[in-house]
Design a protein around this motif. Sequence first.
Motif, PDB file in Angstrom:
ATOM      1  N   SER A  21      72.534  85.358  36.372  1.00 54.92           N
ATOM      2  CA  SER A  21      71.573  86.397  35.989  1.00 54.92           C
ATOM      3  C   SER A  21      70.270  86.185  36.749  1.00 54.92           C
ATOM      4  CB  SER A  21      71.337  86.317  34.480  1.00 54.92           C
ATOM      5  OG  SER A  21      69.961  86.338  34.176  1.00 54.92           O
ATOM      6  N   THR A  22      69.701  87.277  37.240  1.00 54.10           N
ATOM      7  CA  THR A  22      68.442  87.149  37.997  1.00 54.10           C
ATOM      8  C   THR A  22      67.328  86.593  37.098  1.00 54.10           C
ATOM      9  OG1 THR A  22      67.813  89.427  37.512  1.00 54.10           O
ATOM     10  CG2 THR A  22      68.999  89.043  39.579  1.00 54.10           C
ATOM     11  N   TYR A  23      67.320  87.027  35.838  1.00 53.40           N
ATOM     12  CA  TYR A  23      66.272  86.544  34.935  1.00 53.40           C
ATOM     13  C   TYR A  23      66.431  85.052  34.648  1.00 53.40           C
ATOM     14  CZ  TYR A  23      64.411  91.204  33.999  1.00 53.40           C
ATOM     15  OH  TYR A  23      63.801  92.435  34.118  1.00 53.40           O
ATOM     16  N   PRO A  35      75.796  87.332  28.395  1.00 55.41           N
ATOM     17  CA  PRO A  35      75.058  88.191  27.450  1.00 55.41           C
ATOM     18  C   PRO A  35      75.966  88.676  26.318  1.00 55.41           C
ATOM     19  CG  PRO A  35      74.733  88.940  29.719  1.00 55.41           C
ATOM     20  CD  PRO A  35      75.776  87.860  29.775  1.00 55.41           C
ATOM     21  N   HIS A  36      75.366  88.891  25.184  1.00 53.80           N
ATOM     22  CA  HIS A  36      76.014  89.516  24.022  1.00 53.80           C
ATOM     23  C   HIS A  36      77.153  88.714  23.398  1.00 53.80           C
ATOM     24  CE1 HIS A  36      73.447  92.835  24.960  1.00 53.80           C
ATOM     25  NE2 HIS A  36      73.978  92.935  26.169  1.00 53.80           N
ATOM     26  N   ARG A  57      70.439  89.390  25.222  1.00 54.44           N
ATOM     27  CA  ARG A  57      70.198  89.278  26.673  1.00 54.44           C
ATOM     28  C   ARG A  57      70.064  87.808  27.069  1.00 54.44           C
ATOM     29  NH1 ARG A  57      68.015  94.154  29.094  1.00 54.44           N
ATOM     30  NH2 ARG A  57      68.804  95.862  27.819  1.00 54.44           N
ATOM     31  N   VAL A  58      70.086  87.576  28.362  1.00 58.01           N
ATOM     32  CA  VAL A  58      69.835  86.232  28.869  1.00 58.01           C
ATOM     33  C   VAL A  58      68.610  86.296  29.782  1.00 58.01           C
ATOM     34  CG1 VAL A  58      72.271  85.599  28.719  1.00 58.01           C
ATOM     35  CG2 VAL A  58      71.413  86.476  30.878  1.00 58.01           C
ATOM     36  N   PRO A  59      67.775  85.236  29.775  1.00 62.45           N
ATOM     37  CA  PRO A  59      67.929  83.949  29.099  1.00 62.45           C
ATOM     38  C   PRO A  59      67.187  83.909  27.757  1.00 62.45           C
ATOM     39  CG  PRO A  59      66.082  83.797  30.598  1.00 62.45           C
ATOM     40  CD  PRO A  59      66.574  85.229  30.667  1.00 62.45           C
ATOM     41  N   GLU A 104      62.648  86.445  26.330  1.00 66.75           N
ATOM     42  CA  GLU A 104      61.917  87.265  27.305  1.00 66.75           C
ATOM     43  C   GLU A 104      61.383  86.315  28.381  1.00 66.75           C
ATOM     44  OE1 GLU A 104      61.699  90.791  27.599  1.00 66.75           O
ATOM     45  OE2 GLU A 104      63.265  90.514  26.108  1.00 66.75           O
ATOM     46  N   THR A 105      61.838  86.579  29.605  1.00 64.98           N
ATOM     47  CA  THR A 105      61.579  85.640  30.709  1.00 64.98           C
ATOM     48  C   THR A 105      60.084  85.399  30.942  1.00 64.98           C
ATOM     49  OG1 THR A 105      63.650  86.375  31.657  1.00 64.98           O
ATOM     50  CG2 THR A 105      62.166  85.174  33.132  1.00 64.98           C
ATOM     51  N   ASN A 109      60.327  94.400  35.496  1.00 62.32           N
ATOM     52  CA  ASN A 109      60.967  94.588  34.187  1.00 62.32           C
ATOM     53  C   ASN A 109      61.252  96.059  33.886  1.00 62.32           C
ATOM     54  OD1 ASN A 109      61.224  91.937  33.343  1.00 62.32           O
ATOM     55  ND2 ASN A 109      59.162  91.862  32.503  1.00 62.32           N
ATOM     56  N   TYR A 144      64.258  96.123  38.234  1.00 59.72           N
ATOM     57  CA  TYR A 144      65.522  95.528  37.780  1.00 59.72           C
ATOM     58  C   TYR A 144      66.556  96.628  37.548  1.00 59.72           C
ATOM     59  CZ  TYR A 144      69.019  93.047  35.097  1.00 59.72           C
ATOM     60  OH  TYR A 144      70.215  92.528  34.667  1.00 59.72           O
ATOM     61  N   ARG A 169      70.771  96.778  37.891  1.00 59.77           N
ATOM     62  CA  ARG A 169      71.665  97.522  36.998  1.00 59.77           C
ATOM     63  C   ARG A 169      72.421  98.624  37.736  1.00 59.77           C
ATOM     64  NH1 ARG A 169      71.691  96.738  31.793  1.00 59.77           N
ATOM     65  NH2 ARG A 169      69.647  95.815  31.546  1.00 59.77           N
TER      66      ARG A 169
HETATM   67  N1  LIG Z   1      63.450  91.679  29.421  1.00 65.20           N
HETATM   68  C1  LIG Z   1      64.442  90.642  29.454  1.00 65.20           C
HETATM   69  C2  LIG Z   1      65.593  91.119  30.315  1.00 65.20           C
HETATM   70  C3  LIG Z   1      66.733  90.151  30.339  1.00 65.20           C
HETATM   71  C4  LIG Z   1      67.980  90.831  30.882  1.00 65.20           C
HETATM   72  O1  LIG Z   1      68.119  92.053  30.900  1.00 65.20           O
HETATM   73  N2  LIG Z   1      68.912  89.982  31.352  1.00 65.20           N
HETATM   74  C5  LIG Z   1      70.149  90.545  31.840  1.00 65.20           C
HETATM   75  C6  LIG Z   1      70.839  89.590  32.808  1.00 65.20           C
HETATM   76  S1  LIG Z   1      69.919  89.437  34.308  1.00 65.20           S
HETATM   77  C7  LIG Z   1      71.077  90.782  30.664  1.00 65.20           C
HETATM   78  O2  LIG Z   1      71.070  90.029  29.711  1.00 65.20           O
HETATM   79  N3  LIG Z   1      71.859  91.844  30.747  1.00 65.20           N
HETATM   80  C8  LIG Z   1      72.775  92.215  29.711  1.00 65.20           C
HETATM   81  C9  LIG Z   1      72.511  93.620  29.243  1.00 65.20           C
HETATM   82  O3  LIG Z   1      71.748  94.335  29.880  1.00 65.20           O
HETATM   83  O4  LIG Z   1      73.086  94.030  28.240  1.00 65.20           O
HETATM   84  C10 LIG Z   1      63.819  89.336  29.994  1.00 65.20           C
HETATM   85  O5  LIG Z   1      62.771  89.425  30.648  1.00 65.20           O
HETATM   86  O6  LIG Z   1      64.325  88.246  29.741  1.00 65.20           O
END
Ligand SMILES: N[C@@H](CCC(=O)N[C@@H](CS)C(=O)NCC(=O)O)C(=O)O
Length: 359
Positions: free
Chosen positions: A162-164, A186-187, A199-201, A212-213, A249, A253, A258
Amino acid sequence: MKEAATFHLEIDRFIKAPREKIFDAFTQESLLKAWYCPRGMTVAEATIDARVGGAYRVVMASRDGSRFAVDGVYQAIERPDFIAYTWRMESGPAAGVTTLIEIRLTPRDGGTSLHMRHTGFPSAQVRDSHRNGWQSVFNRLSDFADPEGSAGTITLFGNPRSTYCWSARMGLFEKGVKYRLEPNAPHTPEQLAVHPFGRVPALRDGETEIYETRAILGYIDEAFEGPPLISTAGMMARARSEQWISVINCYAYDAMVRRYVLQHIFPKGADGGPDRAIIATALPEIDKQLGLFDKAYGANDYLTGLSMTMADLFLAPLVSYLGQFPESRELLTKYPRVAHGHGVMKARPSFAATQPKMG
Ligand SMILES: N[C@@H](CCC(=O)N[C@@H](CS)C(=O)NCC(=O)O)C(=O)O
């Protein structure tokens, strides 16, 4: 003072170290200086006379220079399992109030169960204001006593692709923070247990969880020594860094990962390939976003100037992924300053150390 005895705090922690080591960390001045304060602070002064009836005084200092002093008298010193001492803060809402701290250490599973009872708070608010502080102090104690250091308390939860997660891991590396990685997708139930949106991380430090990163990186930055992850070049550079993080954000992203990268990695088109219609909507947005980043670099190596900030940590994984797929690789050739900035980030040891393996 009658009411004072009605409010108390109890905290249990397991620390992977023998109890003698923990006992000594509480009662030897040179050892206590290394950890007896919440994260983000240091022990500026400590004098300890660790005998029953002996006094101590500890001054804790924040990075902004503010100081916070406590003193007290030892009530019991029973190596290796029990210590009791009074605690009186010299300033703050409970200044002058004397409370009692009792620490019991019990061997368990090759480590030590620490039970702390802190009694005599004048109000529930003052008691509650101590809770996070103590948890943070015990994280420091664990870092100090556990042979794994901060990896004994810090865990990052999330798939390293994951990029985050990658941004968070680079930040941890830049700060020199040891941690454990739980590569949750995730999930999954495991991830939902630490992140309400799955979500991760997510990050855990002892008993404290944070998601939240940007918040994770902010916490890591304030909690640990090491080079700052925010700009020291002033207010405008800090504001710009926040701006670029928010742009990533809220807009980048979505378009870059996505609607573009994930289309390539997990194709959803009718023919089993990437959905070209979705990619077609993403590419002009990616083009515009890269143009904005390119302009932001100016003649600098980093997005907001001469030093790396969290904004660069957020951007590097995105550009890395864009470099792996044909249309975005082509787009990147239009933006030499993004390419240069990315080259600078790639040369940092934190990038190579955290780069996910691609299957
Ligand atoms: N706003 C969150 C975004 C985290 C996020 O979207 N991570 C992605 C992976 S890079 C994820 O969990 N995606 C799963 C999803 O969108 O359901 C942060 O800053 O941590």
